[in-house]
Design a protein around this motif. Structure first.
Motif, PDB file in Angstrom:
ATOM      1  N   ARG A 281      68.259  37.329 -18.036  1.00 26.71           N
ATOM      2  CA  ARG A 281      66.893  37.632 -17.618  1.00 26.71           C
ATOM      3  C   ARG A 281      66.618  37.086 -16.223  1.00 26.71           C
ATOM      4  NH1 ARG A 281      61.034  35.955 -20.041  1.00 26.71           N
ATOM      5  NH2 ARG A 281      61.911  33.863 -19.958  1.00 26.71           N
ATOM      6  N   ARG A 282      67.108  35.896 -15.943  1.00 32.29           N
ATOM      7  CA  ARG A 282      66.932  35.317 -14.612  1.00 32.29           C
ATOM      8  C   ARG A 282      67.584  36.185 -13.541  1.00 32.29           C
ATOM      9  NH1 ARG A 282      70.575  30.292 -13.355  1.00 32.29           N
ATOM     10  NH2 ARG A 282      71.999  32.055 -13.259  1.00 32.29           N
ATOM     11  N   ASP A 283      68.806  36.651 -13.823  1.00 39.61           N
ATOM     12  CA  ASP A 283      69.511  37.473 -12.836  1.00 39.61           C
ATOM     13  C   ASP A 283      68.855  38.840 -12.665  1.00 39.61           C
ATOM     14  OD1 ASP A 283      71.206  35.382 -12.548  1.00 39.61           O
ATOM     15  OD2 ASP A 283      73.004  36.401 -13.297  1.00 39.61           O
ATOM     16  N   LEU A 284      68.309  39.392 -13.735  1.00 35.60           N
ATOM     17  CA  LEU A 284      67.682  40.713 -13.649  1.00 35.60           C
ATOM     18  C   LEU A 284      66.426  40.702 -12.784  1.00 35.60           C
ATOM     19  CD1 LEU A 284      68.059  41.941 -17.336  1.00 35.60           C
ATOM     20  CD2 LEU A 284      69.161  42.936 -15.325  1.00 35.60           C
ATOM     21  N   ARG A 285      65.748  39.573 -12.699  1.00 34.77           N
ATOM     22  CA  ARG A 285      64.543  39.529 -11.872  1.00 34.77           C
ATOM     23  C   ARG A 285      64.799  38.969 -10.473  1.00 34.77           C
ATOM     24  NH1 ARG A 285      62.988  35.165 -15.630  1.00 34.77           N
ATOM     25  NH2 ARG A 285      63.161  33.168 -14.542  1.00 34.77           N
ATOM     26  N   ALA A 286      66.062  38.643 -10.168  1.00 35.10           N
ATOM     27  CA  ALA A 286      66.395  38.088  -8.855  1.00 35.10           C
ATOM     28  C   ALA A 286      66.546  39.220  -7.838  1.00 35.10           C
ATOM     29  CB  ALA A 286      67.683  37.268  -8.936  1.00 35.10           C
ATOM     30  N   PRO A 287      65.732  39.266  -6.791  1.00 38.20           N
ATOM     31  CA  PRO A 287      65.833  40.350  -5.794  1.00 38.20           C
ATOM     32  C   PRO A 287      67.212  40.439  -5.151  1.00 38.20           C
ATOM     33  CG  PRO A 287      63.799  39.120  -5.507  1.00 38.20           C
ATOM     34  CD  PRO A 287      64.625  38.349  -6.494  1.00 38.20           C
ATOM     35  N   GLU A 288      67.856  39.290  -4.920  1.00 40.24           N
ATOM     36  CA  GLU A 288      69.159  39.318  -4.254  1.00 40.24           C
ATOM     37  C   GLU A 288      70.257  39.914  -5.131  1.00 40.24           C
ATOM     38  OE1 GLU A 288      68.719  35.143  -6.054  1.00 40.24           O
ATOM     39  OE2 GLU A 288      67.456  36.699  -5.138  1.00 40.24           O
ATOM     40  N   LEU A 289      69.971  40.112  -6.437  1.00 39.58           N
ATOM     41  CA  LEU A 289      70.962  40.715  -7.344  1.00 39.58           C
ATOM     42  C   LEU A 289      70.554  42.117  -7.775  1.00 39.58           C
ATOM     43  CD1 LEU A 289      71.767  37.649  -9.660  1.00 39.58           C
ATOM     44  CD2 LEU A 289      73.002  38.423  -7.629  1.00 39.58           C
ATOM     45  N   SER A 290      69.563  42.702  -7.081  1.00 34.92           N
ATOM     46  CA  SER A 290      69.053  44.007  -7.497  1.00 34.92           C
ATOM     47  C   SER A 290      70.098  45.109  -7.386  1.00 34.92           C
ATOM     48  CB  SER A 290      67.821  44.377  -6.658  1.00 34.92           C
ATOM     49  OG  SER A 290      68.167  44.480  -5.289  1.00 34.92           O
ATOM     50  N   HIS A 291      71.125  44.909  -6.563  1.00 34.21           N
ATOM     51  CA  HIS A 291      72.182  45.912  -6.410  1.00 34.21           C
ATOM     52  C   HIS A 291      73.218  45.834  -7.532  1.00 34.21           C
ATOM     53  CE1 HIS A 291      73.872  42.199  -4.824  1.00 34.21           C
ATOM     54  NE2 HIS A 291      75.069  42.721  -5.027  1.00 34.21           N
ATOM     55  N   ARG A 292      73.183  44.762  -8.313  1.00 34.78           N
ATOM     56  CA  ARG A 292      74.222  44.542  -9.322  1.00 34.78           C
ATOM     57  C   ARG A 292      73.858  45.284 -10.602  1.00 34.78           C
ATOM     58  NH1 ARG A 292      76.280  38.537  -9.794  1.00 34.78           N
ATOM     59  NH2 ARG A 292      76.704  39.092  -7.618  1.00 34.78           N
ATOM     60  N   PRO A 293      74.749  46.138 -11.138  1.00 36.00           N
ATOM     61  CA  PRO A 293      74.447  46.884 -12.364  1.00 36.00           C
ATOM     62  C   PRO A 293      74.132  45.966 -13.533  1.00 36.00           C
ATOM     63  CG  PRO A 293      76.389  47.782 -11.284  1.00 36.00           C
ATOM     64  CD  PRO A 293      76.066  46.499 -10.576  1.00 36.00           C
ATOM     65  N   VAL A 294      73.291  46.452 -14.434  1.00 35.25           N
ATOM     66  CA  VAL A 294      72.898  45.676 -15.597  1.00 35.25           C
ATOM     67  C   VAL A 294      74.123  45.275 -16.414  1.00 35.25           C
ATOM     68  CG1 VAL A 294      71.682  45.783 -17.812  1.00 35.25           C
ATOM     69  CG2 VAL A 294      70.581  46.659 -15.739  1.00 35.25           C
ATOM     70  N   GLY A 295      75.054  46.211 -16.583  1.00 39.85           N
ATOM     71  CA  GLY A 295      76.239  45.906 -17.381  1.00 39.85           C
ATOM     72  C   GLY A 295      77.078  44.792 -16.792  1.00 39.85           C
ATOM     73  N   VAL A 296      77.120  44.705 -15.467  1.00 38.48           N
ATOM     74  CA  VAL A 296      77.883  43.633 -14.822  1.00 38.48           C
ATOM     75  C   VAL A 296      77.225  42.284 -15.063  1.00 38.48           C
ATOM     76  CG1 VAL A 296      78.638  42.736 -12.582  1.00 38.48           C
ATOM     77  CG2 VAL A 296      78.847  45.171 -13.075  1.00 38.48           C
ATOM     78  N   ILE A 297      75.910  42.248 -14.971  1.00 39.53           N
ATOM     79  CA  ILE A 297      75.189  41.005 -15.245  1.00 39.53           C
ATOM     80  C   ILE A 297      75.411  40.571 -16.690  1.00 39.53           C
ATOM     81  CG2 ILE A 297      72.865  40.043 -15.534  1.00 39.53           C
ATOM     82  CD1 ILE A 297      72.031  41.608 -13.055  1.00 39.53           C
ATOM     83  N   ALA A 298      75.334  41.538 -17.611  1.00 43.22           N
ATOM     84  CA  ALA A 298      75.531  41.212 -19.023  1.00 43.22           C
ATOM     85  C   ALA A 298      76.928  40.649 -19.265  1.00 43.22           C
ATOM     86  CB  ALA A 298      75.302  42.451 -19.876  1.00 43.22           C
ATOM     87  N   ALA A 299      77.939  41.306 -18.692  1.00 41.42           N
ATOM     88  CA  ALA A 299      79.314  40.833 -18.876  1.00 41.42           C
ATOM     89  C   ALA A 299      79.515  39.462 -18.250  1.00 41.42           C
ATOM     90  CB  ALA A 299      80.290  41.844 -18.273  1.00 41.42           C
TER      91      ALA A 299
END
Length: 328
Positions: free
Chosen positions: A277-295
């Motif tokens: 959740r922290r990464d999903l709301r981080a503007p600097e990580l907005s380019h990163r796909p959801v699946g990559v963050i989850a993994a």
């Protein structure tokens, strides 16, 4: 790592105040000395997490730092702090009491007590600071710590042992060793710092060590939580691995979490979801796909992650990212 020389001289003092409020304890900082000397202020900070214990190496010039009742009411990190003075000196004032600290001495104090710390003009001060969650050092009575903190002379043998251990951990060659520390190493080192501090407090407060020692269950639970936090990205983080790292049985590990009203696995899942959740709301990580963050945080199957996230937060990961302002 913070180094004031990376900033324009006129920005260093304000940047240092903001950094201390975020990383250490919020205080009101005032310049000391003439205006010209104030513009030349410089400071550095290097910090490491040792399980639930935080070690910071500080260096800065003349200033006055005030921990006011208003700041305490606004934000109390809930920590005990142990400062080891390495160079320079300072006056530490709490209530009507004042202590003067020089190289080699230590001071133990509470973030919930107001104080003023004063580094005189033309003095460059450096120290090692250890921050402990209060639950890790449950003193029989918090009022046993005087308003101006508990000063500890450097010639105390246990203080000397603790000082040498802290300085060894902070040494550059230790931090940059060819075989770097693992998360398990850090948690164990934090445990040693905690045990040495407990032994030192028992000597200085005149009580039996067993009266000061934290209930082993609570102390161990904090260490386990710190270990979990530092290994959330490890797919091999299982109850068996956690129990092995702390030399306990899996059965006893599960018993530790009974009072938390959750299981070990549920705790791990909740902490991983919070990192996502922290990464999903981080503007600097907005380019990163959801699946990559989850993994990245231990959810290799996107469908499992999406279901778990929705159960926890009431929205799908993409809906949450969109509503938080980051690009889907």
């Amino acid at each position: 790592m913070f180094d004031g020389t990376d900033l324009p001289a006129t920005d260093r003092f304000d940047a240092w105040g903001e950094l201390c409020a975020r990383q250490l304890t919020a205080t009101r900082l005032d310049r000391v000395g003439c205006a010209g000397a104030a513009r030349e202020f410089n400071a550095t900070l290097r910090a490491a997490q040792l399980g639930p214990v935080r070690l910071a190496e500080l260096s800065y010039g003349s200033l006055r730092s005030r921990r006011t009742p208003r700041l305490i009411r606004a934000a109390d990190p809930g920590t005990y702090q142990l400062a080891l003075i390495r160079t320079g000196g300072q006056r530490f004032i709490g209530g009507s009491q004042e202590v003067c600290l020089g190289p080699g001495s230590l001071l133990f104090y509470d973030s919930a007590q107001p104080f003023t710390a004063h580094v005189p003009e033309d003095i460059h001060y450096s120290s090692l600071m250890v921050q402990f969650p209060r639950e890790l050092l449950p003193l029989p009575q918090r009022r046993s710590i005087p308003p101006a903190g508990l000063p500890i002379p450097g010639d105390d043998p246990v203080a000397g042992l603790l000082r040498r251990f802290l300085e060894a951990i902070a040494a550059p060659e230790f931090a940059h060793a060819p075989d770097p520390l693992t998360g398990t190493d850090s948690v164990r080192l934090g445990g040693i710092v905690t045990d040495l501090t407990l032994a030192l407090l028992a000597r200085r407060l005149g009580r039996e060590e067993r009266a000061l020692a934290a209930p082993r269950r609570d102390t161990l639970l904090l260490r386990v939580r710190g270990y979990i936090e530092s290994h959330l990205d490890d797919y091999a983080l299982t109850p068996a691995a956690i129990a092995s790292a702390h030399h306990i049985s899996v059965r006893y590990l599960h018993r530790l979490f009974e009072s938390e009203e959750t299981s070990v696995a549920a705790w791990i899942r909740a902490r991983r979801l919070e990192r996502c959740r922290r990464d999903l709301r981080a503007p600097e990580l907005s380019h990163r796909p959801v699946g990559v963050i989850a993994a990245r945080w231990g959810f290799p199957r996107p469908s499992d992650f999406s279901r778990a996230f929705r159960r926890a937060y009431g929205l799908s990961p993409r809906e949450y990212r969109r509503l938080s302002g980051a690009r889907s």
